[in-house]
Motif scaffolding. Structure first.
Motif: not given
Length: 792
Positions: A373-390
């Motif tokens: 953060i913020p290299e691949i995403s500006d928001e922490v929730y996007r990282v968690d969403d990606a790991m849970k869904a992917g």
């Protein structure tokens, strides 16, 4: 924003991903044009069958694959096939073009040059690449192409893995990005995650790091493959495939390719060394032990005298041997704990070798995500969403950090020599000690730009009942009733497999009573892995084995009356199932005013497997619906037989769409919610709509049409044929006969009209009689002990 709609899609490339993406679009009702190359052998042929052999064979293989990429077999009718040479011109008629060809930039650019010739201006164009930089693919294209071009990275299999990464370039029109995020969420049922155009995007960057980190930690601690998979599976909220089985499924060469790609393309990654491929992993790839695709990887199936056996690779000797069941004291202590966050807390603090592993793993992971953060995403929730869904993580990386305590973990990480990004230290210094928090039922995330907690955008459409616990109205040890706002109450329960026992039924009746007094209506849902695996068969077995038939009769009456209470209350009751909804979990849905089912809802009456018939109103409801569905233009027993065989074969719908096909869900009344996260909000909306229309409590039916002997004769003949043919055991025959008796309304001399209560009494009597059968008790015992039914 332009009023954009998707009426037809073209998918370019029919490989594993392309064919399955086409199936997913077709599954939601969108016509699809699926194109691929003309086979070299058919270059001079004029026959479409020969020129389209590659794409047709790929689609056929996809349809036959397991798990199925389609909600039902009819969706294939929406897919037309062709080839790049003859049919690229047809993309002029589509609204979205998705490129899914081989992962080579030069080939993709050749395809785009062809697309530019026929694509109409304004048409969406996207690539399913998993690693090629999006901006490189856009080079040399027209301004209109660039404006409408984006990365859309689906995860395999597209129907089941919910992640869709959206990766724009600097030229992508922001309205296009907004449209794709919305469309993927609402229509495709995806968790859409906005990513930056960085190597491996979000999920693969973090997921592959996680796996590579585990590889290095296991070397350091001297752990085996079986031990690592025991430590990194469901016990910490990861899939059953854990680490090494996941690598076998994905392809070990694919894993290595992504890891090398990150190492090569991320020179400033502070953990670059962890992406170095261990010697033993290089050996595995050299030996072509790539996992399922080559027949062996970290695991290998071998034939023995006892049948098939799975062997595990020993990384020291590079030989396969019998799987070992690891034993860690902390794992045994954690297994009884239902709450995932509490389990992670216990395991991270454990004094044994497992605890040492978890601390090293979490410290490494937490350090890494802080620096992303913020290299691949500006928001922490996007990282968690990606790991849970992917990657199928039950709990995200930042959520895990919250669970073990950010402040104390940062202190321990520093002491162990791990670096933490400056923004985390600034967050803690400001007094904020977690990445997520809940306020007024809304989930907030810590935003590093504003240094404040902000609501997750669009979060109002994703109602989580757990977040309303501060507005609990009533609860017992198994369930709770919460105020969801807007005059709607929410009822949820949390038991093993979300089974329905006495406490859940007590809570259900209490919830309906309170809702009738104080609310517009009631939503029934939960956030477990599954809606409900059914009634508590352990309780049924205990009462039956002790021959407590009066108590058993009372228990069945309570279940039946509770289901009828769902149907006949003064307020609308809407249910939002997901995952497994079996037995009693199906029966409660059968009695709702409306069902808002997640697309991935696997619903059915499966009591036959434990030697019983549906006893909570399920058999009654199927009899009622069979009577209502009688048509003048077909034999009277057709509908009845279909209902009978659904129960007698314990058939489970493999999707909500199939639930409609089986008559469990009602056309024109129930609905499918593509995104499971939206189903509770949809149910709440439906409650309000029913209330606003002037909801009136239905009257119990006394006009249920049953066939009597006419129906019994036809069904009994079928049962005897199955038995004589060896397809059904003597006990199967007995259960099926009792089921038929209830569905036909008993031994009535002619077609008659009966009441629901009459059918419930027949149902209960048959259920009780089967509980006294030795072979039924053997079936129940087998399910309780092994989780699998027996045929006896």
């Amino acid at each position: 924003m332009q009023n954009r709609s998707i009426k037809k899609v073209a998918v370019l490339g029919s490989g594993v991903m392309g064919s399955r993406i086409a199936c997913h679009f077709a599954g939601i009702g969108i016509p699809v044009l699926l194109l691929d190359m003309v086979p070299a052998a058919a270059a001079e042929s004029s026959k479409p069958a020969e020129r389209n052999k590659l794409v047709n064979d790929a689609l056929t293989a996809a349809i036959k694959s397991n798990p199925s990429p389609v909600y039902n077999k009819d969706v294939i009718k929406r897919i037309s096939t062709g080839n790049f040479t003859d049919n690229m011109k047809d993309i002029a008629a589509v609204d979205w073009i998705i490129e899914v060809v081989v992962e080579r930039l030069d080939i993709k650019q050749l395809i785009y040059a062809q697309v530019e010739q026929f694509r109409k201006p304004g048409t969406l164009i996207s690539s399913n690449t998993s690693g090629i930089p999006i901006h490189l693919m856009a080079e040399g294209r027209s301004d209109d192409f660039k404006k409408h071009f984006c990365g859309t990275h689906f995860f395999n299999p597209p129907r089941y893995l919910r992640l869709l990464e959206i990766i724009p370039t600097e030229f992508t029109d922001p309205t296009i990005v907004a449209f794709l995020l919305h469309y993927g969420d609402v229509f495709l049922g995806k968790t859409t995650v906005l990513c930056k155009d960085t190597p491996a995007f979000i999920a693969n960057r973090i997921g592959v790091f996680s796996i590579m980190s585990i590889f290095h930690i296991m070397e350091k601690l001297g752990l085996s493959i079986d031990e690592v998979d025991a430590l990194t599976g469901p016990i910490i909220g990861r899939p059953k495939s854990a680490t090494f089985r996941t690598a076998d499924v994905v392809g070990i060469d694919t894993l290595v390719k992504v890891a090398k790609g990150v190492a090569d393309n991320c020179p400033n990654d502070e953990s670059k060394a962890l992406f170095t491929i261990p010697t033993w992993l290089e050996t595995v790839v050299t030996n072509n032990w790539l996992g399922d695709k080559t027949g062996q990887g970290f695991f290998k199936k071998t034939k023995t005298a006892a049948g098939k056996e799975i062997e595990t690779l020993n990384l020291q000797t590079m030989e396969y041997g019998p799987r070992q069941k690891p034993k860690f004291a902390s794992l045994e202590a954690a297994k009884p704990i239902e709450d995932i966050k509490q389990r992670i807390q216990l395991l991270s603090a454990a004094p044994d070798k497992a605890g040492e592993f978890y601390r090293a793993f979490h410290f490494s992971l937490f350090s890494y995500i802080s620096h992303r953060i913020p290299e691949i995403s500006d928001e922490v929730y996007r990282v968690d969403d990606a790991m849970k869904a992917g990657f199928g993580w039950e709990i995200g990386a930042f959520e895990s950090w919250d669970a073990v305590g950010v402040t104390k973990t940062v202190t321990a990480m520093k002491a162990a020599g791990y670096s933490i990004a400056a923004w985390v230290e600034e967050m803690l210094a400001s007094g904020a000690n977690s990445f997520f928090t809940v306020k007024d039922g809304k989930r907030l995330f810590y935003d590093i730009a504003t240094k404040n907690y902000l609501p997750i955008p669009g979060g109002e459409a994703f109602i989580i009942l757990h977040n309303h616990r501060d507005k609990t109205i009533w609860k017992n040890s198994a369930c709770s009733l919460v105020d969801m706002g807007d005059g709607v109450a929410g009822f949820e329960w949390s038991t093993k497999m979300n089974s329905i026992g006495g406490e859940v039924l007590e809570g259900l009746n209490k919830a309906i009573g309170i809702a009738e007094d104080r609310f517009k209506g009631l939503v029934i849902a939960n956030e477990g892995a599954n809606f409900s695996a059914g009634a508590n068969v352990g309780m049924i077995f205990m009462l039956a084995i002790e021959q407590e038939y009066d108590e058993l009769d009372m228990a069945i009456r309570l279940f039946q009356n509770s289901m009828m209470r769902v149907r006949y209350s003064s307020i609308p009751v809407v249910i939002a199932p997901h995952g497994l909804s079996l037995g009693g979990g199906c029966e409660i849905n059968l009695h709702a005013d409306k069902v808002c089912a997640a697309a991935e809802t696997y619903i059915g009456l499966v009591e036959m497997g434990v030697g019983l018939i549906p006893g909570g109103g399920g058999t009654k409801e199927f009899a009622l619906r069979a009577g209502d569905d009688l048509h003048e233009d077909e034999p009277e027993t057709v509908t009845l037989k279909n209902r009978f065989f659904s129960i007698a074969t314990a058939k489970v719908a493999t999707s909500a769409q199939e639930g409609f096909d089986m008559g469990i869900l009602r056309k024109g009344q129930d609905e499918i919610v593509m995104n499971a996260g939206r189903r509770i909000a949809a149910a709440k909306k439906s409650v309000i709509e029913l209330y606003d229309k002037g909801y009136t409590m239905p009257v119990q039916r006394k006009d249920v049409k049953v066939m009597g002997r006419a129906g019994l004769g036809a069904i009994y003949a079928g049962i005897n044929a199955m038995w004589r043919g060896g397809y059904a055991s003597e006990h199967d025959k007995l259960i099926a006969t009792k089921l038929a008796y209830v569905l036909c309304g008993g031994d009535l001399s002619e077609q008659s009209l009966v009441s629901e209560q009459y059918l419930l009494d027949l149902e209960r009597e048959a259920f009780l009689s089967l509980c006294g059968e030795k072979k039924t008790l053997e079936r129940i015992q087998s399910v309780l002990k092994s989780g699998r039914p027996i045929r006896n």
